[in-house]
Design an enzyme around this catalytic site. Sequence first.
Site, PDB file in Angstrom:
ATOM      1  N   ASN A   9       0.872  -1.171   0.000  1.00 28.22           N
ATOM      2  CA  ASN A   9       0.000   0.000   0.000  1.00 28.22           C
ATOM      3  C   ASN A   9       0.909   1.222   0.000  1.00 28.22           C
ATOM      4  OD1 ASN A   9      -1.792   2.048   0.497  1.00 28.22           O
ATOM      5  ND2 ASN A   9      -2.307   1.398   2.589  1.00 28.22           N
ATOM      6  N   LYS A  11       0.226   4.258  -0.362  1.00 25.32           N
ATOM      7  CA  LYS A  11      -0.394   5.474   0.206  1.00 25.32           C
ATOM      8  C   LYS A  11      -0.134   6.671  -0.721  1.00 25.32           C
ATOM      9  CE  LYS A  11      -0.099   3.315   4.681  1.00 25.32           C
ATOM     10  NZ  LYS A  11      -0.068   3.468   6.135  1.00 25.32           N
ATOM     11  N   HIS A  97      -9.563   1.667   4.899  1.00 26.93           N
ATOM     12  CA  HIS A  97      -8.288   1.817   5.609  1.00 26.93           C
ATOM     13  C   HIS A  97      -8.467   2.816   6.761  1.00 26.93           C
ATOM     14  CE1 HIS A  97      -4.160   2.861   6.485  1.00 26.93           C
ATOM     15  NE2 HIS A  97      -3.829   1.732   5.884  1.00 26.93           N
ATOM     16  N   GLY A 175       2.219   2.470  10.754  1.00 27.91           N
ATOM     17  CA  GLY A 175       3.195   3.538  10.557  1.00 27.91           C
ATOM     18  C   GLY A 175       3.943   3.942  11.816  1.00 27.91           C
ATOM     19  N   SER A 214       3.143  -1.866  10.562  1.00 31.06           N
ATOM     20  CA  SER A 214       4.582  -1.973  10.801  1.00 31.06           C
ATOM     21  C   SER A 214       5.145  -3.355  10.496  1.00 31.06           C
ATOM     22  CB  SER A 214       4.918  -1.550  12.239  1.00 31.06           C
ATOM     23  OG  SER A 214       4.516  -0.209  12.446  1.00 31.06           O
TER      24      SER A 214
HETATM   25  P1  PGA Z   1       2.646   0.436   7.690  1.00 26.56           P
HETATM   26  O1  PGA Z   1       1.201   0.646   7.015  1.00 26.56           O
HETATM   27  O2  PGA Z   1       3.181  -0.853   7.138  1.00 26.56           O
HETATM   28  O3  PGA Z   1       3.437   1.633   7.234  1.00 26.56           O
HETATM   29  O4  PGA Z   1       2.426   0.380   9.140  1.00 26.56           O
HETATM   30  C1  PGA Z   1       0.319  -0.436   6.841  1.00 26.56           C
HETATM   31  C2  PGA Z   1      -0.970   0.038   6.272  1.00 26.56           C
HETATM   32  O5  PGA Z   1      -1.370   1.170   6.588  1.00 26.56           O
HETATM   33  O6  PGA Z   1      -1.632  -0.669   5.494  1.00 26.56           O
END
Ligand code: PGA
Length: 257
Positions: A9, A11, A97, A175, A214
């Site tokens: 993802n 983003k 999400h 995140g 994460s």
């Molecule tokens: P992250 O995001 O791996 O940066 O924690 C995961 C997500 O939001 O799908």
Amino acid sequence: MKKMLIAGNWKMNTTPKEAKVLAQKILYGLESLGKTHSKVLLCPPYTNLFAVKEVINNSEIELGGQNCFYELQGAYTGEISPLMLLELGCSYVIIGHSERRTYFVETDDVINKKVSSAVVAGLKVILCIGETLEQRKNNDTFAILEYQLNQDLHLLEIKDIKNVIIAYEPVWAIGTGISASVEQIAEAHDWIREFFRNKYGEIANEMIILYGGSLSDNNCFEILNIKNVNGGLIGGASLDPTKFLNIIKTAEDLLSQ
Ligand code: PGA
């Protein structure tokens, strides 16, 4: 063999040019791995779907959107419909999400309409659910998951459940660099599988349940090794081709064990 989906993802990251370079690096890395048993999915921003599709066109890598509206067309300035994603070569879309729930105030009612519209249009939906830290501290995790699943899948016809993938993403782990523990993930994924077994029967055994929050190449072995974890929805680490490819490689190692 256990099903495994490794989804990136991206983003609101990458310009079209940057997206092309990232997709190329992932494609080359995957080619050097040979035939993979895991499915690999890239979800770039809308503006980069075309560029990424050009790169991955003749490969096994799948393309997905990060969101879409529930109407198929019309006067909805700034929105994107499932049909537009399909024509650009997407087979998946992420819905619900936590960043959409938080920053764009998407309610479970809206998410419910989006899930059903996208599935009816022909997309596979990755529905994201998960509790906040406060909800976890109050021991409300499973009540929240139950509420979200009931509300978000309310309009979905039973026959369409095979096109829904669940991503369990504890909001506090997204995140932050702090993933949920193996015990917390195992407990949540067992619970989600059981929820679907009770509601839809044996088809629940076939469902893909992803973990997100994460997930990176330093914790993916223990997380992907959990019984009811069928892959990951990966944010930060999916922007680093080395880390993302390491995660895919780990999934492959686990599948060949
Ligand atoms: P992250 O995001 O791996 O940066 O924690 C995961 C997500 O939001 O799908």
